[in-house]
Design a protein around this motif. Structure first.
Motif, PDB file in Angstrom:
ATOM      1  N   VAL A   1       4.769  -8.334  18.947  1.00  0.00           N
ATOM      2  CA  VAL A   1       3.709  -8.276  18.255  1.00  0.00           C
ATOM      3  C   VAL A   1       3.829  -7.731  16.828  1.00  0.00           C
ATOM      4  CG1 VAL A   1       1.201  -7.337  18.233  1.00  0.00           C
ATOM      5  CG2 VAL A   1       2.654  -7.469  20.550  1.00  0.00           C
ATOM      6  N   MET A   2       3.725  -8.514  15.724  1.00  0.00           N
ATOM      7  CA  MET A   2       4.125  -8.510  14.463  1.00  0.00           C
ATOM      8  C   MET A   2       2.731  -9.166  13.746  1.00  0.00           C
ATOM      9  SD  MET A   2       7.323 -11.021  14.067  1.00  0.00           S
ATOM     10  CE  MET A   2       7.843 -10.403  12.512  1.00  0.00           C
ATOM     11  N   GLY A   3       2.766  -8.416  12.354  1.00  0.00           N
ATOM     12  CA  GLY A   3       1.844  -8.790  11.456  1.00  0.00           C
ATOM     13  C   GLY A   3       2.238 -10.275  10.962  1.00  0.00           C
ATOM     14  N   ARG A   4       1.212 -10.816  10.639  1.00  0.00           N
ATOM     15  CA  ARG A   4       1.416 -12.186   9.934  1.00  0.00           C
ATOM     16  C   ARG A   4       2.122 -12.193   8.348  1.00  0.00           C
ATOM     17  NH1 ARG A   4      -3.309 -15.069   7.250  1.00  0.00           N
ATOM     18  NH2 ARG A   4      -4.558 -13.106   6.650  1.00  0.00           N
ATOM     19  N   ARG A   5       1.947 -11.102   7.954  1.00  0.00           N
ATOM     20  CA  ARG A   5       2.499 -10.987   6.549  1.00  0.00           C
ATOM     21  C   ARG A   5       2.811  -9.249   6.527  1.00  0.00           C
ATOM     22  NH1 ARG A   5      -1.659 -14.223   4.129  1.00  0.00           N
ATOM     23  NH2 ARG A   5      -2.957 -12.479   4.121  1.00  0.00           N
ATOM     24  N   GLY A   6       4.031  -9.086   6.058  1.00  0.00           N
ATOM     25  CA  GLY A   6       4.470  -7.770   5.653  1.00  0.00           C
ATOM     26  C   GLY A   6       4.299  -7.460   4.028  1.00  0.00           C
ATOM     27  N   ARG A   7       4.821  -6.292   3.770  1.00  0.00           N
ATOM     28  CA  ARG A   7       4.652  -5.776   2.265  1.00  0.00           C
ATOM     29  C   ARG A   7       5.145  -6.768   1.341  1.00  0.00           C
ATOM     30  NH1 ARG A   7       3.385  -0.487   1.730  1.00  0.00           N
ATOM     31  NH2 ARG A   7       3.296   0.743   3.384  1.00  0.00           N
ATOM     32  N   SER A   8       6.506  -7.390   1.733  1.00  0.00           N
ATOM     33  CA  SER A   8       7.047  -8.332   0.810  1.00  0.00           C
ATOM     34  C   SER A   8       6.245  -9.597   0.632  1.00  0.00           C
ATOM     35  CB  SER A   8       8.437  -8.474   0.991  1.00  0.00           C
ATOM     36  OG  SER A   8       8.844  -8.948   2.259  1.00  0.00           O
TER      37      SER A   8
ATOM     38  N   GLY B   1       3.874  -0.179  30.176  1.00  0.00           N
ATOM     39  CA  GLY B   1       5.017  -0.317  29.814  1.00  0.00           C
ATOM     40  C   GLY B   1       5.391   0.522  28.432  1.00  0.00           C
ATOM     41  N   THR B   2       6.609   0.048  27.685  1.00  0.00           N
ATOM     42  CA  THR B   2       6.850   0.793  26.674  1.00  0.00           C
ATOM     43  C   THR B   2       6.566  -0.071  25.198  1.00  0.00           C
ATOM     44  OG1 THR B   2       8.583   1.890  27.972  1.00  0.00           O
ATOM     45  CG2 THR B   2       9.016   1.838  25.741  1.00  0.00           C
ATOM     46  N   VAL B   3       6.078   0.662  24.298  1.00  0.00           N
ATOM     47  CA  VAL B   3       6.366   0.093  22.904  1.00  0.00           C
ATOM     48  C   VAL B   3       7.740   0.581  22.057  1.00  0.00           C
ATOM     49  CG1 VAL B   3       5.318  -0.042  20.596  1.00  0.00           C
ATOM     50  CG2 VAL B   3       3.792   0.051  22.652  1.00  0.00           C
ATOM     51  N   HIS B   4       8.106  -0.477  21.656  1.00  0.00           N
ATOM     52  CA  HIS B   4       9.567  -0.379  20.746  1.00  0.00           C
ATOM     53  C   HIS B   4       8.983  -0.699  19.267  1.00  0.00           C
ATOM     54  CE1 HIS B   4      12.212  -0.573  24.271  1.00  0.00           C
ATOM     55  NE2 HIS B   4      11.261  -1.133  24.752  1.00  0.00           N
ATOM     56  N   ALA B   5       9.091   0.512  18.640  1.00  0.00           N
ATOM     57  CA  ALA B   5       8.861   0.321  17.145  1.00  0.00           C
ATOM     58  C   ALA B   5      10.111  -0.047  16.369  1.00  0.00           C
ATOM     59  CB  ALA B   5       8.130   1.582  16.573  1.00  0.00           C
ATOM     60  N   LEU B   6      10.452  -0.986  15.671  1.00  0.00           N
ATOM     61  CA  LEU B   6      11.542  -1.220  14.860  1.00  0.00           C
ATOM     62  C   LEU B   6      11.162  -1.470  13.292  1.00  0.00           C
ATOM     63  CD1 LEU B   6      14.399  -2.116  14.664  1.00  0.00           C
ATOM     64  CD2 LEU B   6      13.784  -4.266  15.127  1.00  0.00           C
ATOM     65  N   TYR B   7      12.014  -0.532  12.496  1.00  0.00           N
ATOM     66  CA  TYR B   7      12.065  -0.799  11.034  1.00  0.00           C
ATOM     67  C   TYR B   7      13.458  -1.181  10.569  1.00  0.00           C
ATOM     68  CZ  TYR B   7      11.860  -0.170   5.987  1.00  0.00           C
ATOM     69  OH  TYR B   7      12.043  -0.138   4.785  1.00  0.00           O
ATOM     70  N   VAL B   8      13.524  -2.298   9.844  1.00  0.00           N
ATOM     71  CA  VAL B   8      14.623  -2.736   9.453  1.00  0.00           C
ATOM     72  C   VAL B   8      14.972  -2.571   7.897  1.00  0.00           C
ATOM     73  CG1 VAL B   8      16.320  -4.792   9.145  1.00  0.00           C
ATOM     74  CG2 VAL B   8      14.931  -4.760  11.227  1.00  0.00           C
ATOM     75  N   MET B   9      15.988  -1.751   7.546  1.00  0.00           N
ATOM     76  CA  MET B   9      16.194  -1.615   6.126  1.00  0.00           C
ATOM     77  C   MET B   9      16.770  -2.810   5.467  1.00  0.00           C
ATOM     78  SD  MET B   9      17.651   2.096   6.071  1.00  0.00           S
ATOM     79  CE  MET B   9      18.872   1.741   6.967  1.00  0.00           C
ATOM     80  N   ASP B  10      16.150  -3.601   4.819  1.00  0.00           N
ATOM     81  CA  ASP B  10      16.762  -4.596   3.852  1.00  0.00           C
ATOM     82  C   ASP B  10      17.215  -4.230   2.610  1.00  0.00           C
ATOM     83  OD1 ASP B  10      17.369  -6.931   2.755  1.00  0.00           O
ATOM     84  OD2 ASP B  10      15.402  -7.863   3.356  1.00  0.00           O
TER      85      ASP B  10
ATOM     86  N   VAL C   1       7.208  -4.219  24.813  1.00  0.00           N
ATOM     87  CA  VAL C   1       6.900  -4.807  23.999  1.00  0.00           C
ATOM     88  C   VAL C   1       7.307  -4.181  22.495  1.00  0.00           C
ATOM     89  CG1 VAL C   1       4.318  -5.175  22.547  1.00  0.00           C
ATOM     90  CG2 VAL C   1       4.741  -5.209  25.010  1.00  0.00           C
ATOM     91  N   LEU C   2       7.742  -5.320  21.725  1.00  0.00           N
ATOM     92  CA  LEU C   2       8.217  -4.904  20.218  1.00  0.00           C
ATOM     93  C   LEU C   2       7.187  -4.995  19.134  1.00  0.00           C
ATOM     94  CD1 LEU C   2      10.689  -4.003  18.339  1.00  0.00           C
ATOM     95  CD2 LEU C   2      11.256  -6.421  18.208  1.00  0.00           C
ATOM     96  N   VAL C   3       7.133  -3.833  18.318  1.00  0.00           N
ATOM     97  CA  VAL C   3       6.490  -4.009  16.981  1.00  0.00           C
ATOM     98  C   VAL C   3       7.205  -3.577  15.915  1.00  0.00           C
ATOM     99  CG1 VAL C   3       4.593  -2.988  15.825  1.00  0.00           C
ATOM    100  CG2 VAL C   3       4.283  -3.079  18.227  1.00  0.00           C
TER     101      VAL C   3
END
Length: 147
Positions: free
Chosen positions: A115-122, A38-47, A12-14
């Motif tokens: 599984v992701m938030g409906r809105r992020g910081r931006s 299972g395994t959680v995968h945490a991903l942060y993308v530097m924009d 599962v990706l977050v």
């Protein structure tokens, strides 16, 4: 599916940006993976497009370093939450266009659920869902749970 008929997920990706919505998504992802083992995968993308204007190579290097540190903090928070529940967690910090990197990661790692938030910081003022979430929903062929 497990023996009770519930759908279980191995990977599962977050995607996270440290926002409140991403933290709620983390809670749900950890809960789902706790049940399945299972395994959680945490991903942060530097924009880098979100970074302040930089004019020199040293400014670019410093901005990248600052964003990497911030992103590592975000994925480490997901890992800490997963560790509390005894769940395996993979953390990744990448640079690029967030929705493109999310889609690529899903495909490369055979992710079964995002599984992701409906809105992020931006996207704090968006009425329903943010731009990154909307773009990911329009491209992926795996389930996406929007929190």
């Amino acid at each position: 599916m497990d023996e009770t008929g519930a759908i279980s997920y191995d990977d599962v990706l977050v995607p996270t940006d440290g926002s409140k919505a991403a933290k709620r998504a983390t809670e749900q992802a950890v809960e789902l993976v706790t049940e399945s083992g299972g395994t959680v995968h945490a991903l942060y993308v530097m924009d880098m497009g979100d970074a302040d204007f930089v004019a020199t190579p040293s400014d670019i290097k410093e901005t990248r370093k600052r964003l990497e540190k911030k992103g590592q903090g975000f994925v480490d928070a997901v890992k800490d939450r997963a560790d509390e529940s005894g769940v395996d967690c993979v953390t990744v910090v990448k640079s690029g266009i967030p929705e493109d990197e999310i889609v690529e990661y899903v495909r490369d790692q055979d992710i079964e659920l995002v599984v992701m938030g409906r809105r992020g910081r931006s996207d704090p003022d968006k009425p329903l869902i943010g731009s990154t979430t909307k773009r990911v929903l329009g491209v992926l062929d795996v389930p996406v749970r929007v929190v």
